[in-house]
Write an enzyme that holds these catalytic residues in place. Structure first.
Site, PDB file in Angstrom:
ATOM      1  N   LYS A 155      -5.641 -23.997  -3.526  1.00  0.00           N
ATOM      2  CA  LYS A 155      -4.613 -23.336  -2.720  1.00  0.00           C
ATOM      3  C   LYS A 155      -4.432 -24.187  -1.472  1.00  0.00           C
ATOM      4  O   LYS A 155      -5.325 -24.284  -0.621  1.00  0.00           O
ATOM      5  CB  LYS A 155      -5.035 -21.913  -2.362  1.00  0.00           C
ATOM      6  CG  LYS A 155      -3.932 -21.210  -1.600  1.00  0.00           C
ATOM      7  CD  LYS A 155      -4.172 -19.722  -1.495  1.00  0.00           C
ATOM      8  CE  LYS A 155      -3.056 -19.111  -0.667  1.00  0.00           C
ATOM      9  NZ  LYS A 155      -3.552 -18.423   0.526  1.00  0.00           N
TER      10      LYS A 155
ATOM     11  N   ALA B 240       0.851 -13.290   0.978  1.00  0.00           N
ATOM     12  CA  ALA B 240       0.842 -12.889   2.393  1.00  0.00           C
ATOM     13  C   ALA B 240       1.918 -11.880   2.734  1.00  0.00           C
ATOM     14  O   ALA B 240       3.057 -11.984   2.289  1.00  0.00           O
ATOM     15  CB  ALA B 240       0.984 -14.095   3.330  1.00  0.00           C
TER      16      ALA B 240
ATOM     17  N   ASN C 101      -4.930 -10.061   0.330  1.00  0.00           N
ATOM     18  CA  ASN C 101      -6.238 -10.081   0.984  1.00  0.00           C
ATOM     19  C   ASN C 101      -6.347  -8.986   2.041  1.00  0.00           C
ATOM     20  O   ASN C 101      -7.013  -7.981   1.832  1.00  0.00           O
ATOM     21  CB  ASN C 101      -6.510 -11.464   1.593  1.00  0.00           C
ATOM     22  CG  ASN C 101      -7.931 -11.583   2.136  1.00  0.00           C
ATOM     23  OD1 ASN C 101      -8.693 -10.636   2.189  1.00  0.00           O
ATOM     24  ND2 ASN C 101      -8.308 -12.766   2.548  1.00  0.00           N
ATOM     25  N   SER C 102      -5.608  -9.148   3.167  1.00  0.00           N
ATOM     26  CA  SER C 102      -5.743  -8.181   4.269  1.00  0.00           C
ATOM     27  C   SER C 102      -5.526  -6.754   3.808  1.00  0.00           C
ATOM     28  O   SER C 102      -6.244  -5.840   4.226  1.00  0.00           O
ATOM     29  CB  SER C 102      -4.733  -8.498   5.376  1.00  0.00           C
ATOM     30  OG  SER C 102      -4.863  -9.821   5.795  1.00  0.00           O
TER      31      SER C 102
ATOM     32  N   GLY D 252      -1.373 -11.068   7.277  1.00  0.00           N
ATOM     33  CA  GLY D 252      -2.020  -9.982   8.002  1.00  0.00           C
ATOM     34  C   GLY D 252      -1.085  -8.957   8.608  1.00  0.00           C
ATOM     35  O   GLY D 252      -1.532  -7.937   9.105  1.00  0.00           O
TER      36      GLY D 252
END
Lengths: 261, 377
Positions: A99, A186, A208-209, A160
């Site tokens: 990545k 994201a 992720n977040s 995020g």
């Protein structure tokens, strides 16, 4: 079940890709990865810690039998640093996936398209399956495809922020024009947004977040898996077309009835 | 003596705004979609003191979103307490009778090994103002030694010209911490009685010189307790946003040192209460959500535990503020720069973080992103 995801010569069991940062502890991270059913996780080279087991994200992930690792170059400021980080990550992990992340501003973490393109050119030649994290720019995505990237990973919103698919119109163009997998990376906050991305025709999403910062990360990982699966199945099933207005009962073209077509 | 201030630094209109603020304005600032300088002034004002819980709720959500449930750790190493400065508030000022010590290079190695054994992978090397005992060439050797053990080496040292900062970067240094102490030029002149530190503009511009030289991370702060905290907090906010605009690749972090009793018996000019300190940190988190906020062991365990993950995402651990001190038993006679309040071991501190649902992060950087690595290839 939806069809499987192919990236380069690799087949993956799930269209959900997981990030591994920001978790309260490694055990929760590992359980969330498992709950997500993912076959591919990304981990930052800067969080590889070969000197302190309890701080190391790489070790515990590499022991999971069902997932492949995709090291990332988070922290790299330019192409040269990213290339160095990629080569070192491959040496340690042996993974063909990379990545490619070059976000020189550590506050908004938005990708630098110029450095990313330059690094991708070099890393494709080095034999990596290069998966670049990029702004949702249709031209940049085609340029990266042209030089041999294995996928493109345009952002939905800044990392995020959880603002969702703010780049939706650009994503539509990228998806329409791309011959390689398009992975939204994201900005997602909810499984509904992941489903929406899949319904647009994305090939996968990376989260992720949204999982790490949830009240119950494992449950949220599972919820995302379901959102991704539902969205993909819906896309493969073919969504009913939308309509701005009702269909008139006396069509304007009724005078054509009975005439030669 | 009046020091001309740069264009970007003028807290006075916002101090007035803070003094005029009402509790209603504070509630409004807290609801703002993208709070900035205007909202910041209101949120640090006495009018927002009643909003502390609501501020904490918003701050925690932002901290969690941008930094996750993690706290990055670092440990300071005092290399030398020789100093040419005349800071009225510092135990290492040149007129203090403190015994002077400088670590030999062998001692630096031993101390690095001892800190490394704690697991921490970010080290902060400190000196006083420039002296013949602790000058650039000494510091360069110390950075090179530390860079062999640590992925991330940062310094908190005397301001220097750009070419000297570049030499530090080439030696393996990644970050610079430099507090302006107070941004109020008149108070600054009174507190810094002699030495190179009297040069307010040279200190104020130092972070920009460091960034031009290739430093990646800059930590700034104002020493709370010296002057009007509204003045210093607004100036600090302006400094942080100025650095972000001028150096778009820079990682800017903000620290909240609060003056502690020290050997010279300096009495703080103003008392900054725990409530105020917390309010300032929360206001920074709300208005600058992606800026790392740092709280050191100057503060007591209870306050550190309370703020971890709420507003703060980076903390020092197992600090000693004597010169050296990691590799040997505590030397009661050694002079500290200031008193460490949170004296817990790394293990005890990390245990407490974990009990609060936070992961201590020991390594969050890699030497592959370093200038010296760049040169080697």
């Amino acid at each position: 079940m939806s069809t499987e995801l192919r990236i380069g010569d690799q087949c993956l069991p799930s269209r959900l890709i997981m990030g591994t940062g920001k978790f309260a502890d490694t055990a929760t991270m590992i359980r969330s990865v498992e709950a997500s059913g993912t076959g591919l996780v990304t981990v930052a080279l800067r969080r590889f810690n070969r000197e302190l087991v309890e701080d190391d994200l790489y070790g515990p992930l590499s022991e999971l039998k069902t997932v492949q690792l995709m090291p990332n170059t988070s922290g790299a400021m330019d192409a040269k640093e990213a290339v160095r980080a990629a080569l070192l990550s491959r040496e340690i992990s042996g993974s063909p996936f990379l990545k490619l992340e070059i976000h020189p501003n550590p506050h908004h973490l938005l990708p630098d398209p110029i450095e990313t393109y330059e690094a991708a050119r070099i890393l494709v030649k080095e034999g990596f399956l290069v998966m670049p994290y990029v702004p949702a720019d249709p031209v940049l995505c085609k340029r990266l495809e042209d030089i041999g990237c294995a996928s493109v990973m345009p952002l939905g919103a800044p990392i995020g922020t959880g603002k969702g698919l703010t780049t939706q119109e650009m994503l539509r163009i990228i998806i329409r024009d791309s011959s390689i997998p398009v992975i939204v990376d994201a900005g997602l906050r909810s499984p509904a947004e992941a489903a929406a991305a899949m319904e647009l025709g994305c090939d996968a999403v990376l989260v992720n977040s949204a999982v790490a910062a949830a009240e119950a990360p494992e449950r949220m990982a599972e919820a995302f898996a379901m959102g991704v699966e539902a969205g993909r199945m819906a896309w493969e099933a073919g969504l009913m077309p939308t309509s701005e207005a009702a269909i008139a009962s006396s069509p304007l073209t009724s005078f054509l009835a009975g005439r030669n077509e | 003596m009046t020091v001309p201030q740069p264009d970007w630094l003028d807290p006075t209109p916002w101090i007035a705004a803070a003094q005029r603020a009402t509790p209603e304005a504070a509630a409004g600032a807290l609801r703002a979609t993208t709070p900035a300088e205007r909202e910041f002034a209101v949120l640090i004002s006495p009018a927002a003191a009643g909003q502390l819980e609501a501020m904490a709720q918003r701050a925690q959500a932002l901290t969690r979103r941008h930094f996750g449930r993690t706290i990055s750790l670092y440990t300071p190493l005092y290399l030398s307490n020789y100093c040419s400065g005349g800071c009225t508030y510092c135990g290492f000022a040149s007129d203090r009778k403190a015994p002077r010590k400088r670590l030999s290079f062998e001692e630096v190695e031993t101390e690095c090994r001892a800190i490394k054994a704690l697991g921490v992978d970010e080290i902060l090397l400190l000196t006083g103002e420039r002296t013949p005992e602790a000058d650039l060439s000494y510091l360069l050797r110390c950075v090179k030694i530390a860079a062999r053990s640590f992925h991330k080496v940062t310094v908190e040292v005397f301001p220097m010209p750009t070419d000297e900062y570049r030499a530090l970067v080439d030696a393996g240094c990644t970050g610079l911490t430099l507090y302006q102490e107070t941004y109020d030029p008149e108070l600054y002149a009174k507190l810094h009685r002699w030495g190179p530190k009297q040069d307010y503009p040279a200190r104020l511009d130092a972070p920009e010189r460091a960034l031009s030289a290739g430093f990646r991370f800059i930590g700034i702060g104002a020493l709370l307790g010296l002057g009007d905290p509204l003045y210093d907090m607004i100036a600090l906010y302006q400094h942080a946003t100025h650095l972000q605009r001028r150096h778009w690749r820079a990682g800017v972090s903000v620290s909240f040192p609060r003056i502690q009793p020290e050997v010279g018996g300096f009495k703080p000019g103003v008392v900054v209460t725990d409530h105020q300190l917390v309010q300032f940190i929360l206001a920074f988190r709300i208005c600058l959500p992606t800026v790392p906020l740092v709280l050191s062991t100057r503060e007591p365990a209870k306050l550190r535990d309370g703020m971890a993950g709420i507003g703060v995402n980076k903390m020092s651990v197992a600090s000693k503020t004597t010169v050296g001190g990691y590799s040997e038993d505590d030397d009661a006679s050694a002079t500290e720069q200031f008193e460490v309040s949170d004296t817990r071991s790394t293990e005890a501190f990390c245990q407490s973080l974990r009990a609060h649902g936070l992961e201590p992060v020991f390594k969050n950087w890699d030497s592959v992103y370093r200038a010296e690595t760049r040169d080697a290839q």
